[in-house]
Scaffold this active site. Structure first.
Site, PDB file in Angstrom:
ATOM      1  N   THR A 193       1.022  -0.997   0.083  1.00 17.89           N
ATOM      2  CA  THR A 193      -0.045  -0.087   0.064  1.00 17.89           C
ATOM      3  C   THR A 193       0.898   1.336   0.049  1.00 17.89           C
ATOM      4  OG1 THR A 193      -1.992  -1.131   1.119  1.00 17.89           O
ATOM      5  CG2 THR A 193      -1.806   1.427   1.492  1.00 17.89           C
ATOM      6  N   ARG A 221     -14.855  -6.659  -0.771  1.00 17.67           N
ATOM      7  CA  ARG A 221     -14.029  -6.139   0.163  1.00 17.67           C
ATOM      8  C   ARG A 221     -13.270  -4.700   0.162  1.00 17.67           C
ATOM      9  NH1 ARG A 221      -8.423  -4.683   1.849  1.00 17.67           N
ATOM     10  NH2 ARG A 221      -8.582  -5.061   4.144  1.00 17.67           N
ATOM     11  N   ILE A 222     -13.766  -3.892   1.331  1.00 19.59           N
ATOM     12  CA  ILE A 222     -13.095  -2.509   1.173  1.00 19.59           C
ATOM     13  C   ILE A 222     -12.367  -2.478   2.543  1.00 19.59           C
ATOM     14  CG2 ILE A 222     -13.887  -0.136   1.711  1.00 19.59           C
ATOM     15  CD1 ILE A 222     -16.374  -0.593  -0.048  1.00 19.59           C
ATOM     16  N   GLY A 244      -1.177  -1.668   6.541  1.00 16.41           N
ATOM     17  CA  GLY A 244      -0.819  -2.653   7.232  1.00 16.41           C
ATOM     18  C   GLY A 244      -2.105  -3.770   7.140  1.00 16.41           C
ATOM     19  N   LYS A 245      -2.941  -4.159   8.293  1.00 19.68           N
ATOM     20  CA  LYS A 245      -3.782  -5.243   8.199  1.00 19.68           C
ATOM     21  C   LYS A 245      -5.168  -4.127   8.045  1.00 19.68           C
ATOM     22  CE  LYS A 245      -6.554  -8.893  10.137  1.00 19.68           C
ATOM     23  NZ  LYS A 245      -6.657  -9.919  11.051  1.00 19.68           N
ATOM     24  N   GLY A 246      -5.921  -3.781   7.217  1.00 22.90           N
ATOM     25  CA  GLY A 246      -6.972  -2.998   6.882  1.00 22.90           C
ATOM     26  C   GLY A 246      -8.037  -3.007   8.015  1.00 22.90           C
TER      27      GLY A 246
END
Length: 325
Positions: A193, A221-222, A244-246
């Protein structure tokens, strides 16, 4: 008031120290190139909002990052890109998600901000708006690269949402005791990202973030990237871009919490950013970049690494991946 400052990231995650040069160096060169573009733009008095859009556009055009041309694939083998941008002075912002044909999602997010009464457009509505605005689009196959097809294949075989660096395509040496203390590679890191935050010499702030999301994510998925207050935020105190992990970033409202701690608790930028990353989010899930109105920079992460770069008007610059002492 300090001078201008800029910081950018190319994703936080489980980045092993053994990451081969052929995977590390292109990302470092990409960060160096984009940092220079941002520095020159700030030197030429471009507003921070224009600077962060310009830098993230350039990052989207580098296939080694998970945004734009490098976006990862869903569990159906398609691309669904997302991005957001925010101006600290006006609190205006724009966001998009579910894009499969737009070459530079961050610029569409900027157009949502500038040309509509809304903040967030998604999927077909966002792509229709892109056509109305004459935004450059390409066939969705443009984003389906051999590397991302292979990465999706590995993720499907492993029955996981994301294949992290330590499992991708090269041998991983046995861990020694020191390495075992690092956050474990759990397959949930959001690799690549991209984001940029900037402040000018007048204290005007802006933030922008763009991503392809998670490898093998469900269609529709958002993540945190297009969510104002989670992946992106800017006000008169600071500008923040998270990675990172959304799901962890969303539930902790990471970007907004940094600003809130500064506003309501009187914390410095570094104190606020460190607290959010190290005390309020699970280990191994989050990193962020932030700048304050005074030109301070913070780039904490609780993952093994975060591709990052920064520079200030007084001549300081840094490009790094792993923790520095």
């Amino acid at each position: 008031m300090g001078g201008w400052s800029i910081a950018l990231h190319g994703g936080a995650g489980d980045i092993p120290f053994s990451l081969p040069p052929e995977r590390r160096q292109p990302r470092e060169e990409g960060l160096r190139h984009c940092l220079q573009i941002g520095v020159e733009a700030l030197k030429s008095q471009k507003p921070p909002l224009d600077v962060v859009e310009l830098v993230v556009r350039e990052l989207e055009n580098i296939q080694h990052f998970n945004a734009g041309i490098g976006s990862v694939l869903t569990n159906s083998g398609t691309v669904e890109m997302e991005a957001s941008i925010m101006d600290g002075k006006t609190m205006k912002c724009g966001a998009v998600s579910g894009l499969s044909t737009v070459l530079n999602p961050i610029s569409l997010a900027r157009l949502v901000m500038d040309k509509t009464p809304h903040i967030y457009l998604a999927f077909q509505g966002a792509q229709d708006f892109a056509k109305q605005q004459g935004v450059e689009t390409v066939d969705s196959s443009h984003f389906i690269t051999a590397e991302n097809v292979e990465r999706l294949k590995l993720a499907i075989e492993a029955n996981r949402v994301q294949v992290d660096y330590s499992q991708y395509n090269y041998p991983q040496p046995a861990q020694d005791d020191a390495e075992k203390e690092l956050p474990l590679a759990n397959g949930d890191s959001q690799i690549g990202t991209v984001g940029c935050v900037a402040v000018d010499s007048h204290g005007n702030l802006a933030s922008a973030t763009s991503t392809g999301g998670l490898v093998n994510k469900m269609v529709g998925r958002i993540g945190d990237t297009p969510l104002i207050g989670a992946g992106t935020y800017a006000n008169e105190l600071c500008a923040v871009s998270a990675t990172g992990k959304g799901e962890a970033i969303i539930s902790a409202t990471v970007a907004r919490d940094v600003a809130a701690l500064m506003e309501f608790k009187g914390l410095s930028l570094k104190e606020a950013a460190d607290y959010v990353v190290h005390e309020r989010t699970p280990k191994g899930t989050v990193g962020l970049i932030a700048v304050s109105a005074a030109g301070e920079i913070a780039m904490p992460f609780n993952t093994t690494g975060m591709f990052r770069a920064s520079a200030t008007e007084d001549g300081y610059s840094e490009i790094a991946i792993w923790p520095t002492t």
